[in-house]
Design an enzyme around this catalytic site. Structure first.
Site, PDB file in Angstrom:
ATOM      1  N   ASP A   1      -8.744 -15.765   0.997  1.00 51.24           N
ATOM      2  CA  ASP A   1      -8.033 -16.226   2.429  1.00 51.24           C
ATOM      3  C   ASP A   1      -6.812 -15.930   2.251  1.00 51.24           C
ATOM      4  OD1 ASP A   1      -7.720 -16.928   5.083  1.00 51.24           O
ATOM      5  OD2 ASP A   1      -9.017 -18.761   4.915  1.00 51.24           O
ATOM      6  N   TRP A   2      -6.122 -15.478   3.293  1.00 50.09           N
ATOM      7  CA  TRP A   2      -4.624 -15.107   3.358  1.00 50.09           C
ATOM      8  C   TRP A   2      -3.864 -16.165   2.885  1.00 50.09           C
ATOM      9  CZ3 TRP A   2      -8.140 -11.906   4.296  1.00 50.09           C
ATOM     10  CH2 TRP A   2      -7.990 -10.432   4.725  1.00 50.09           C
TER      11      TRP A   2
END
Length: 744
Positions: free
Chosen positions: A272-273
C-alpha cells in the site's frame, strides 16, 4: 506520445511480430524467447531474467512515479501502471503528486461500492462488475487495478467498510472470485486488498493486530485465499497495519508462509502507498513492489526520492555487499516479469472501453439489484404514480454527488445521476416532485482537484430547514427522505473512522418530524455502513441504497417506483446499538499501539446468534415487493461419510403478485464440537428468479470440508464426526426449515 504508451507499443510490436511471423504458435529461433508469446510464460520469464543486470532487477521493484514502476527499456520491457479502484478508474494524476493531471478524456464510469455488489448476493453481478471495470482499466492502459477489497466488516465505525464485501468470509469469497476473473480477462491484474486484518482506519499505519489463529483462518483470510486459489489473482496488496509485530507489507507469516508457500501464489505483492518501513524486512519478508514510500516523490532532499525507496538504492547496496540474497531478488523479479507478460506485454488482451452505454447499464443493473428493502409496512413502496400526484423528496443526499471524496476510491465521472435527478426523470409529468434539503451536511465538493461543481451553500437554520421539510411533507402524497452518510472525514471515508453509530447532522430529528407529518414516508439510506435507527418504529419503509455510482439516481428510481423489484440482502448485520457489535461489546476497539480481537471468530451474526441478541436488521435480510415461501427442507440422507456428500433441498415459491428474486441461504451448525463454534455459519446461497405462482427446487451439496474448523493447537483444519444441522432460510434470523445429519 506518453513514455509508457510508447514502450508498451514497441514491446507489443515486437511480440506481435514474433507471433505473427511464426504462424501464431511456432517458436521462433530468430526472436528472443521472452518476446515470443508462443513460448510458455515461465520460459519467457527465465529468459528475460537471464538478460537483466542486478540494477535492472532492482529497478523494477519500486515506483518511479506516483502510480508507475520502471520496466527495462534496454530489453523493450515496459513500465507497470497502476490505478486506484475498486469502484472505478481514478483520474490521471501528476507524476509526483495526488492532484489530478487535468486530462479531459479520463472520466470513468463509477460502479456501485462493493458493499452494494456484495448485497446482490449474485456472483453473476460480480462477474459483470469485474468485466466492466476491467474494460475501463484496459482502455486507460492500466496494468494493475488496485482492488477489490475484501477486509471483513468487524465494526460499523470503520470508515472504509463501504469498499469491502461485508462480514461473512463465505459470501466475500464467493463474490470476489468472479470479480477477479472478470478483471483479468482484460489483461489487467486485480490487486486484492488489504492483506490482511485491516479492519479499521483509526491508527491504521501502526496498530498491531492480535488475533487468534482460528479467527485468522476462519474469518479474515478465506476471501483472500479464494481470490488467489480460485480466482487466480495476479496481485495482492499488503495492508498498513502490523501483525505479529511486523508491518503487513513485509510480513514473514502472512506473505512468505501463508500466501506464497501455503497458497502457492505466483503473483506480485504490492505495498500500500507508504506501507513500507524497513529495507531488510521488505527484502526478506515477501514484498515484491514498493509504492508511495515518500508520496510526493520529491522529499528527503534527494534529487529523485524514488531511488531512495527501501527496495531501491538501500536494497541494491545490501545486495552488492552480500547482505541480501540474490535468489530472493530473482524471485521478486520473476514475479514482476510474470505480471508484465500477463498484462503490459500481452498482445492478446482486448482493447477495452470507457464510459460505454454497456458500462452505465451494468452500473445501473448492479445498483438496483444490490439495494436492500429493509422494511416496507403497508406497502409504502413502490410508489404508485397512478395515485401519488405530489412527491416530496427531502435530504441533502438526494442532491449531493457521492463519487467525489472518500479517499483513494474518489472518482471523476462524466455525469453522476443524483437521487433527485433520477426520481424526476422517472416521474416525468405524471406527478409534481418538490424538494427540500432538510439538513446541512457537507457543503464541500473538491477532492484532489476533482470538483463536483455543486453549490451546496445554505443560509437557513436547522429549525427552518426542518419546518420547510415538514411543510412539503404535509402537502405531499408520498415522502422520500434521502439521507445517511457521505464521503467526508469520519463518515464513509478512508483515513479515519466514524465517531458515532447514529446518523450525523441531526437527521434523526428530520426523520421523526417527517414521520409525524406524513405516514407515507420512505427513508432511503445512502451509505456503506450500518447506522442506528431510533425512529424505526415510526417509519413504515426503509431502503438501503448504498453508494451506487454514476447511475445512482436512476437505479434508485427503478426500485422506488417498481421498475425493479428489490432483491438485495444485507452483507453485514445492523446492530440495534453499537454495544451489540462484538468488537465493541468486548472493548477492543480502537486500541492504540495494539488491538486485540477478543471476540475471535464471533463476528457479526455469529456474535448475535451466540449472545441471542436481536439485531436491528440481520445479516442476509432483505424484503421484496412480492412474497416467497421456502418449504419442504430435506436432506437426501442422514449420514455423511468422510468422502461422501449430502444434498439438502427446499422448494421456493413466489406467493405474491410480482416477478421477483429470492436468495435462499444455507447455514450449517455443529451440534457437538471440541472447540467453541458459531450456532450456524453461511455455507451456500442461491438467487432464484420466480414468476408469481412459480415454484423451483433449490439444492445444496454438502461435503465434509464444509464442516471443518481450524484447530489452532494442531495447526490444521478438522471436521469432527458428530451431529450437524443444515438451516435453510431467507436470512440469518429467518430460518424456514432444518435438516439434521451426522458426519461419520
Amino acid at each position: 506520445m506518453p513514455n509508457n504508451i510508447l514502450i508498451k507499443t514497441l514491446a507489443g510490436l515486437c511480440t506481435f511480430a514474433a507471433v505473427a511471423c511464426g504462424g501464431g504458435q511456432q517458436p521462433r529461433s530468430d526472436v528472443a524467447v521472452y518476446l515470443d508469446e508462443s513460448q510458455p510464460i515461465e520460459k519467457r520469464v527465465e529468459d528475460a531474467l537471464s538478460r537483466m543486470t542486478l540494477e535492472e532487477k532492482v529497478a523494477i521493484l519500486h515506483a518511479q512515479s506516483k502510480f508507475s514502476s520502471a520496466g527495462v527499456p534496454r530489453l523493450g520491457i515496459p513500465e507497470v501502471w497502476c490505478t486506484d479502484g475498486p469502484h472505478g478508474i481514478r483520474p490521471e494524476v501528476l507524476w509526483d503528486e495526488w492532484e489530478q493531471a487535468g486530462w479531459t478524456n479520463d472520466s470513468c464510469t463509477a460502479f456501485p461500492a462493493l458493499t452494494c455488489l456484495a448485497a446482490t448476493w449474485n456472483p453473476e453481478m460480480s462477474a459483470l462488475y469485474g468485466k466492466s471495470i476491467g474494460e475501463e482499466a484496459r482502455y486507460r492502459e492500466k496494468d494493475i487495478l488496485l482492488g477489490p477489497g475484501v477486509n471483513i466488516y468487524r465494526t460499523p465505525l470503520n470508515g472504509r467498510n463501504f469498499e469491502y464485501m461485508g462480514e461473512d468470509p463465505f459470501l466475500s469469497a464467493r463474490m470476489v472470485v468472479p470479480y477477479v476473473q472478470g478483471v483479468q480477462k482484460n489483461g489487467v491484474a486485480a490487486c486484492v486488498k488489504h492483506y490482511a486484518l485491516n479492519n479499521q482506519e483509526e491508527h491504521r499505519h501502526g496498530i498491531d493486530v492480535e488475533v487468534d489463529d482460528r479467527a485468522l483462518y476462519e474469518i479474515y483470510l478465506p476471501a483472500f485465499k479464494a481470490a488467489v486459489r480460485e480466482g487466480g489473482a495476479w496481485a495482492i496488496m499488503g495492508s498498513y497495519n502490523k501483525y505479529k509485530g511486523q508491518h503487513c507489507c513485509h510480513n514473514q507469516y502472512l506473505l512468505n508462509d501463508i500466501l506464497k508457500r501455503d497458497w502457492a501464489f505466483d503473483g506480485v505483492v504490492v505495498s500500500d502507498w507508504g506501507g513500507v518501513h524497513d529495507t531488510k524486512q521488505a527484502a526478506e519478508n515477501g514484498l515484491d513492489m514498493e509504492f508511495g514510500s515518500w508520496t510526493d516523490g520529491l522529499s528527503w532532499g534527494a534529487s529523485n526520492a524514488y531511488d531512495n525507496y527501501y527496495l531501491a538504492a538501500p536494497y541494491l547496496d545490501m545486495l552488492r555487499k552480500g547482505e541480501a540474497s540474490t535468489a530472493t531478488l530473482d524471485d521478486k523479479a520473476r514475479r514482476v516479469l510474470r505480471l508484465i507478460f500477463r498484462t503490459a506485454m500481452n498482445t492478446q488482451k482486448p482493447f477495452g472501453s470507457l464510459n460505454s452505454p454497456e458500462h452505465l447499464a451494468a452500473a445501473r443493473r448492479i445498483a438496483g439489484e444490490g439495494m436492500v428493502l429493509l422494511k416496507n409496512d403497508g406497502g409504502v413502496l413502490p410508489i404508485d404514480l397512478g395515485k401519488a400526484k405530489t412527491i416530496a423528496v427531502v435530504g441533502e443526499n438526494a442532491v449531493k454527488m457521492m463519487t467525489v471524496g472518500g479517499g483513494s476510491s474518489s472518482l471523476k465521472v462524466r455525469h453522476e445521476c443524483t437521487p433527485l435527478e433520477g426520481i424526476r426523470a422517472a416521474v416525468g409529468d405524471r406527478a409534481e416532485v418538490i424538494y427540500e434539503r432538510g439538513y446541512v451536511g457537507d457543503v464541500t465538493g473538491n477532492y484532489n482537484g476533482v470538483k463536483t461543481g455543486q453549490d451546496l451553500s445554505e443560509k437557513r437554520s436547522e429549525a427552518q430547514l426542518i419546518a420547510d421539510a415538514v411543510a412539503a411533507a404535509r402537502k405531499a402524497d408520498a415522502v422520500i427522505f434521502v439521507g445517511g452518510l457521505n464521503k467526508s472525514d469520519h463518515q464513509d471515508c478512508e483515513g479515519a473512522d466514524r465517531l458515532q453509530y447514529g446518523l450525523p447532522y441531526a437527521q434523526d430529528r428530520v426523520i421523526e418530524a417527517l414521520a409525524e407529518a406524513n405516514p407515507n414516508l420512505a427513508v432511503v439510506m445512502v451509505s456503506g455502513n450500518a447506522v442506528a435507527m431510533p425512529w424505526i418504529d415510526r417509519v413504515p419503509a426503509v431502503l438501503e441504497a448504498w453508494f451506487s455510482g454514476s447511475e445512482a439516481g436512476n437505479a434508485l428510481a427503478d426500485v422506488v417506483f417498481g421498475a425493479v423489484n428489490p432483491s438485495g440482502k444485507l452483507p453485514f448485520t445492523f446492530p440495534v446499538r453499537l454495544e451489540d457489535n462484538s468488537a465493541h461489546a468486548l472493548g477492543e476497539y480502537p486500541g492504540t499501539d495494539k488491538v486485540a480481537y477478543n471476540e475471535g471468530i464471533f463476528v457479526g451474526y455469529r456474535w448475535h446468534d451466540k449472545e441471542q441478541l436481536k439485531p436491528l436488521f440481520a445479516f442476509g435480510h432483505g424484503l421484496s415487493y412480492t412474497t416467497f415461501d421456502i418449504a419442504g427442507v430435506k436432506a437426501d440422507r442422514t449420514t455423511l461419510a468422510a468422502n461422501g456428500r449430502i444434498r439438502v433441498s427446499a422448494d421456493v415459491t413466489n406467493t405474491g403478485t410480482r416477478p421477483g428474486a429470492e436468495v435462499v441461504q444455507l447455514y450449517i451448525g455443529d451440534e457437538e464440537s471440541s472447540l467453541p463454534r458459531p450456532v450456524k455459519e453461511l455455507k451456500g446461497f442461491q438467487k432464484v428468479l420466480l414468476n408469481p405462482g412459480e415454484t423451483q427446487t433449490v439444492t445444496f451439496e454438502i461435503t465434509p470440508d464444509m464442516l471443518q474448523y481450524y484447530d489452532d493447537a494442531k495447526g490444521a483444519w478438522i471436521a469432527e464426526p458428530g451431529a450437524f444441522t443444515a438451516y435453510v432460510g431467507a436470512a440469518s434470523d429467518d430460518i424456514r426449515g432444518t435438516a439434521a445429519f451426522e458426519l461419520k
